[in-house]
Motif scaffolding. Sequence first.
Motif, PDB file in Angstrom:
ATOM      1  N   HIS A 110       0.758  -1.153  -0.235  1.00  0.00           N
ATOM      2  CA  HIS A 110      -0.143   0.002  -0.033  1.00  0.00           C
ATOM      3  C   HIS A 110       0.820   1.331  -0.132  1.00  0.00           C
ATOM      4  CE1 HIS A 110      -4.236  -1.511   0.463  1.00  0.00           C
ATOM      5  NE2 HIS A 110      -3.574  -2.621   0.720  1.00  0.00           N
ATOM      6  N   GLY A 111       2.058   1.130   0.540  1.00  0.00           N
ATOM      7  CA  GLY A 111       2.904   2.396   0.327  1.00  0.00           C
ATOM      8  C   GLY A 111       3.208   2.693  -1.052  1.00  0.00           C
ATOM      9  N   VAL A 112       3.216   1.693  -1.904  1.00  0.00           N
ATOM     10  CA  VAL A 112       3.511   2.009  -3.301  1.00  0.00           C
ATOM     11  C   VAL A 112       2.540   3.220  -4.048  1.00  0.00           C
ATOM     12  CG1 VAL A 112       3.445   1.314  -5.858  1.00  0.00           C
ATOM     13  CG2 VAL A 112       4.346  -0.168  -3.988  1.00  0.00           C
ATOM     14  N   THR A 113       1.029   3.366  -3.193  1.00  0.00           N
ATOM     15  CA  THR A 113       0.409   4.328  -3.678  1.00  0.00           C
ATOM     16  C   THR A 113       1.145   5.657  -3.360  1.00  0.00           C
ATOM     17  OG1 THR A 113      -1.565   3.118  -3.721  1.00  0.00           O
ATOM     18  CG2 THR A 113      -1.906   5.348  -3.414  1.00  0.00           C
ATOM     19  N   ALA A 114       1.580   5.732  -2.276  1.00  0.00           N
ATOM     20  CA  ALA A 114       2.060   7.107  -1.641  1.00  0.00           C
ATOM     21  C   ALA A 114       3.342   7.397  -2.419  1.00  0.00           C
ATOM     22  CB  ALA A 114       2.462   6.815  -0.180  1.00  0.00           C
ATOM     23  N   VAL A 115       4.020   6.405  -2.863  1.00  0.00           N
ATOM     24  CA  VAL A 115       5.312   6.702  -3.787  1.00  0.00           C
ATOM     25  C   VAL A 115       4.868   7.460  -5.147  1.00  0.00           C
ATOM     26  CG1 VAL A 115       7.306   5.702  -5.049  1.00  0.00           C
ATOM     27  CG2 VAL A 115       6.772   4.828  -2.851  1.00  0.00           C
ATOM     28  N   ARG A 116       3.773   7.049  -5.462  1.00  0.00           N
ATOM     29  CA  ARG A 116       3.198   7.234  -6.596  1.00  0.00           C
ATOM     30  C   ARG A 116       2.710   8.871  -6.587  1.00  0.00           C
ATOM     31  NH1 ARG A 116      -0.665   4.195  -7.526  1.00  0.00           N
ATOM     32  NH2 ARG A 116       0.233   2.484  -8.451  1.00  0.00           N
ATOM     33  N   GLU A 117       2.095   9.051  -5.587  1.00  0.00           N
ATOM     34  CA  GLU A 117       1.422  10.348  -5.242  1.00  0.00           C
ATOM     35  C   GLU A 117       2.668  11.355  -5.023  1.00  0.00           C
ATOM     36  OE1 GLU A 117      -1.804  11.363  -3.177  1.00  0.00           O
ATOM     37  OE2 GLU A 117      -3.005   9.820  -4.321  1.00  0.00           O
ATOM     38  N   ALA A 118       3.401  11.127  -4.314  1.00  0.00           N
ATOM     39  CA  ALA A 118       4.598  11.888  -3.902  1.00  0.00           C
ATOM     40  C   ALA A 118       5.513  12.257  -5.179  1.00  0.00           C
ATOM     41  CB  ALA A 118       5.598  11.213  -2.923  1.00  0.00           C
ATOM     42  N   THR A 119       5.799  11.362  -5.849  1.00  0.00           N
ATOM     43  CA  THR A 119       6.366  11.330  -7.405  1.00  0.00           C
ATOM     44  C   THR A 119       5.613  12.248  -8.174  1.00  0.00           C
ATOM     45  OG1 THR A 119       7.677   9.389  -7.129  1.00  0.00           O
ATOM     46  CG2 THR A 119       7.550  10.347  -9.185  1.00  0.00           C
TER      47      THR A 119
END
Length: 247
Positions: free
Chosen positions: A40-49
Amino acid sequence: MSLKDELIQDRLPSHVAIIMDGNGRWAKKRGNARVFGHKHGVTAVREATETAAELGIKYLTLYAFSTENWNRPKTEVDALMSLLVSTISAETSTLMKNNVKLNTIGCKEELPKSVQAKLNTCIEKTSENTGLTLTLALSYSSRWEIIEAVKRVAADVKADKLNVEDINADVISDKMATAGIPDPELMIRTSGEHRISNFLLWQLAYSELYFCDILWPDFRRDDFYRALLDFQGRERRFGKTGDQIKK
């Protein structure tokens, strides 16, 4: 007015570094294995990027896997490596769409061959992109990086390419894994922990540090905006007095 609208465009940092902490605790709160949080942390990576790219921030460095993380249970490490392979494959098209260039720092040779292959393919495919440079710190620790830099300096001295008297901060910086990348102006750490955890110790010398209680899988655009607004409210003096900065 939205948080994004409050940002002052010409006062945004050119380089933001993030310690993405709290995946395991996020999963544990939900009665799941730690890898569930990493997924689920992948979504946060995408949003931050995507947020950094849209704002025109030039560099984003994410602490993805430390050298110390190899000491975690093998099942978790294996799951993380598998997740890394699938994520890189899935996100390459998003990086291309957002004109993002992928970069890595760390002892890449320690990563599984499958991870190295996916990384190299994505790095090559995005190499001509001119927007945000996204750096993943993988199998990375700052002490490892500094030791490697010292070895390179020593080798140059031994080969008579460098005089001991000429060693200075610029020489050291040029031997770091981040050579050619400006030092972060802002470092964000999620999950409520107040540590740097062996991350960019040399480069963070004059960075503004921002700590928030949000667990990484819950980190979203507005949370990024809040960190940037906090940064813009600070006075960066670099050892000088406030009066000197204002002149």
